[in-house]
Design an enzyme around this catalytic site. Sequence first.
Site, PDB file in Angstrom:
ATOM      1  N   CYS A 163      48.785 -24.932   2.923  1.00 38.44           N
ATOM      2  CA  CYS A 163      49.918 -25.700   2.927  1.00 38.44           C
ATOM      3  C   CYS A 163      50.641 -25.048   4.053  1.00 38.44           C
ATOM      4  CB  CYS A 163      50.868 -26.007   1.706  1.00 38.44           C
ATOM      5  SG  CYS A 163      52.423 -26.392   2.069  1.00 38.44           S
ATOM      6  N   GLN A 293      64.754 -18.570  -5.370  1.00 41.97           N
ATOM      7  CA  GLN A 293      64.972 -19.262  -4.263  1.00 41.97           C
ATOM      8  C   GLN A 293      63.526 -19.368  -3.322  1.00 41.97           C
ATOM      9  OE1 GLN A 293      67.119 -21.299  -3.598  1.00 41.97           O
ATOM     10  NE2 GLN A 293      68.944 -21.028  -4.783  1.00 41.97           N
ATOM     11  N   GLU A 343      73.758 -18.646 -17.646  1.00 41.67           N
ATOM     12  CA  GLU A 343      72.784 -19.483 -17.500  1.00 41.67           C
ATOM     13  C   GLU A 343      72.241 -20.055 -18.657  1.00 41.67           C
ATOM     14  OE1 GLU A 343      70.618 -20.314 -15.133  1.00 41.67           O
ATOM     15  OE2 GLU A 343      69.182 -20.923 -16.354  1.00 41.67           O
ATOM     16  N   CYS A 425      72.442 -28.184  -4.166  1.00 46.86           N
ATOM     17  CA  CYS A 425      71.346 -28.482  -3.283  1.00 46.86           C
ATOM     18  C   CYS A 425      71.127 -30.126  -3.371  1.00 46.86           C
ATOM     19  CB  CYS A 425      69.968 -28.001  -4.169  1.00 46.86           C
ATOM     20  SG  CYS A 425      69.976 -28.378  -5.934  1.00 46.86           S
TER      21      CYS A 425
HETATM   22  N1  SAH Z   1      72.120 -19.117  -8.811  1.00 47.48           N
HETATM   23  C1  SAH Z   1      70.765 -19.038  -9.184  1.00 47.48           C
HETATM   24  C2  SAH Z   1      70.004 -20.268  -9.746  1.00 47.48           C
HETATM   25  C3  SAH Z   1      70.485 -21.479  -9.338  1.00 47.48           C
HETATM   26  S1  SAH Z   1      69.440 -22.907  -9.745  1.00 47.48           S
HETATM   27  C4  SAH Z   1      70.070 -18.723  -7.943  1.00 47.48           C
HETATM   28  O1  SAH Z   1      70.258 -18.923  -6.921  1.00 47.48           O
HETATM   29  O2  SAH Z   1      68.933 -18.252  -8.017  1.00 47.48           O
HETATM   30  C5  SAH Z   1      70.395 -23.571 -10.998  1.00 47.48           C
HETATM   31  C6  SAH Z   1      70.232 -22.881 -12.195  1.00 47.48           C
HETATM   32  O3  SAH Z   1      71.132 -23.571 -13.263  1.00 47.48           O
HETATM   33  C7  SAH Z   1      68.994 -22.836 -13.013  1.00 47.48           C
HETATM   34  O4  SAH Z   1      68.436 -21.587 -13.282  1.00 47.48           O
HETATM   35  C8  SAH Z   1      68.911 -23.771 -14.240  1.00 47.48           C
HETATM   36  O5  SAH Z   1      68.211 -23.084 -15.293  1.00 47.48           O
HETATM   37  C9  SAH Z   1      70.429 -23.547 -14.535  1.00 47.48           C
HETATM   38  N2  SAH Z   1      70.914 -24.674 -15.471  1.00 47.48           N
HETATM   39  C10 SAH Z   1      70.807 -25.828 -15.424  1.00 47.48           C
HETATM   40  N3  SAH Z   1      71.700 -26.316 -16.279  1.00 47.48           N
HETATM   41  C11 SAH Z   1      72.545 -25.359 -16.745  1.00 47.48           C
HETATM   42  C12 SAH Z   1      73.621 -25.735 -17.617  1.00 47.48           C
HETATM   43  N4  SAH Z   1      74.004 -26.663 -18.031  1.00 47.48           N
HETATM   44  N5  SAH Z   1      74.392 -24.534 -17.790  1.00 47.48           N
HETATM   45  C13 SAH Z   1      73.937 -23.399 -17.218  1.00 47.48           C
HETATM   46  N6  SAH Z   1      72.793 -23.101 -16.411  1.00 47.48           N
HETATM   47  C14 SAH Z   1      72.081 -24.237 -16.092  1.00 47.48           C
END
Ligand code: SAH
Length: 473
Positions: A163, A293, A343, A425
């Site tokens: 890919c 990421q 989280e 996102c």
């Molecule tokens: N800030 C991190 C992850 C972002 S992705 C980074 O940049 O790596 C979004 C994250 O939110 C995921 O890890 C997912 O598991 C979490 N998530 C989803 N719904 C949620 C909720 N209701 N409360 C807390 N975390 C949640």
Amino acid sequence: MQKNDIIELKIEDMGVDGEGIGKYDGMTFFVKDAVLGDEIEARITKMKKNYGYARVEQILSPSKFRVTPQCELHRRCGGCQIQALDYEKQLEFKQNKVRGNLIRIGGFAPELIDRIMLPVVGMKEPYRYRNKAQFPIGADKDGNPVAGFYAARTHSIIPVNDCKLGVEENQIILNEVLSYMKEYHVASYDENTGKGLVRHVLIRYGFSTKELMVCVIINGNSLPKVEKLIDRLTAIDGMKSISINQNTKKTNVTKCIWGDPYITDMIHLRDTKDFSLTDTAVAYHISPQSFYQVNPVQTEKLYSLALDYAGLTGKETVWDLYCGIGTISLFLAQKAGKVYGVEIVPQAIEDAKNNAALNGINNAEFFVGKAEEVLPAFYEKKKDTDADMLHPDVIVVDPPRKGCDGVCLETMLKMQPERIVYVSCDSATLARDLKVLCEGGYELCKVRAVDQFGNTTHVECVIMMQYCGKEKK
Ligand code: SAH
């Protein structure tokens, strides 16, 4: 006009999913794989009352924004919706997508957005940027194992072991896995019969450490002659971690079979003026299942902007909601007094705690749970005790595509931080949530999109809001 009619269209706009948009006889048509500026002959595939869908039949005059895609399978794969569009034009599309959503859904004045929104941060090269790849394994018509991707809406695999968004190492690894399977007659899993062993191969690559991880997802407990596979894979430069994921009806367990159960990668702080690297960096352990990421270079730019927008001087209290494995939290902790991360996935919080220890960071605490539950519970219970975290200086959020829960936003407004930094996102749900925060007394001050996913229609975005005390109803 009806289905199967042939019409001539000039593509004058692009839809949110990258499809071309043209008008014919007052009707709007959406055409997949048509590029902005193309003049085409199209076949109508579906008619609605005021619009229709069509397919490119013939390109009469190609757009000047058309480029030759690096991957000849991009149309069949569907992962890259806009590979045939010039990258500068892709960036313009993403800038407009965020701008448009903030105006249309968020209700912000175009003049405000045009004054505060900086140009989208693009990539140097929109290929070979992904640090993670997952290839399904199947069989060709002669029964030989192949790696590839699923053709749209089917379970049949189109063979491809490279890919163009992924690293070149992926091919080398896949070739070794496939050769091993062939040599020892290890069957690939068949979605239709539920028989066979090898389902997927997951590969992760640490861009700054050059460490490699392979996880083979199997429909069973073990691989025959697994030492032969290990021999092949460990001969590859940078191999650090090999595991199997037993994924059957009964179990879903990952076991490390060679090396460490993780690879390490670094995220560097970048100077937000020109995005040059600084000496500050945070190291992360990444296990096969962790969320991390996928575009590490652009992630550094995105997080550096988020940190810049947080405006930290060393003593601030900060909440980082939706913190994953603590990527943003630990970045913030280096410049803040105290950081609380929240989280929903318990394993991610384990990783976050380990990553804090790995970096000698001791001013970050992590909580497992939903942001919309942990935050209100904290607010209700600790009203009189932990004043610092109750009214933090900054709240950072980085939710999944569906955005923040209403209760989460409501509690944020009660906590009334000086600044809110929102990493998103999906600019549509971002705009929806910002509207709520604006009505609660916040003012939008900074907006910047960052292209994390070149050749696709996705775009990340980071904004900063400041409390101005004027609640609008
Ligand atoms: N800030 C991190 C992850 C972002 S992705 C980074 O940049 O790596 C979004 C994250 O939110 C995921 O890890 C997912 O598991 C979490 N998530 C989803 N719904 C949620 C909720 N209701 N409360 C807390 N975390 C949640």
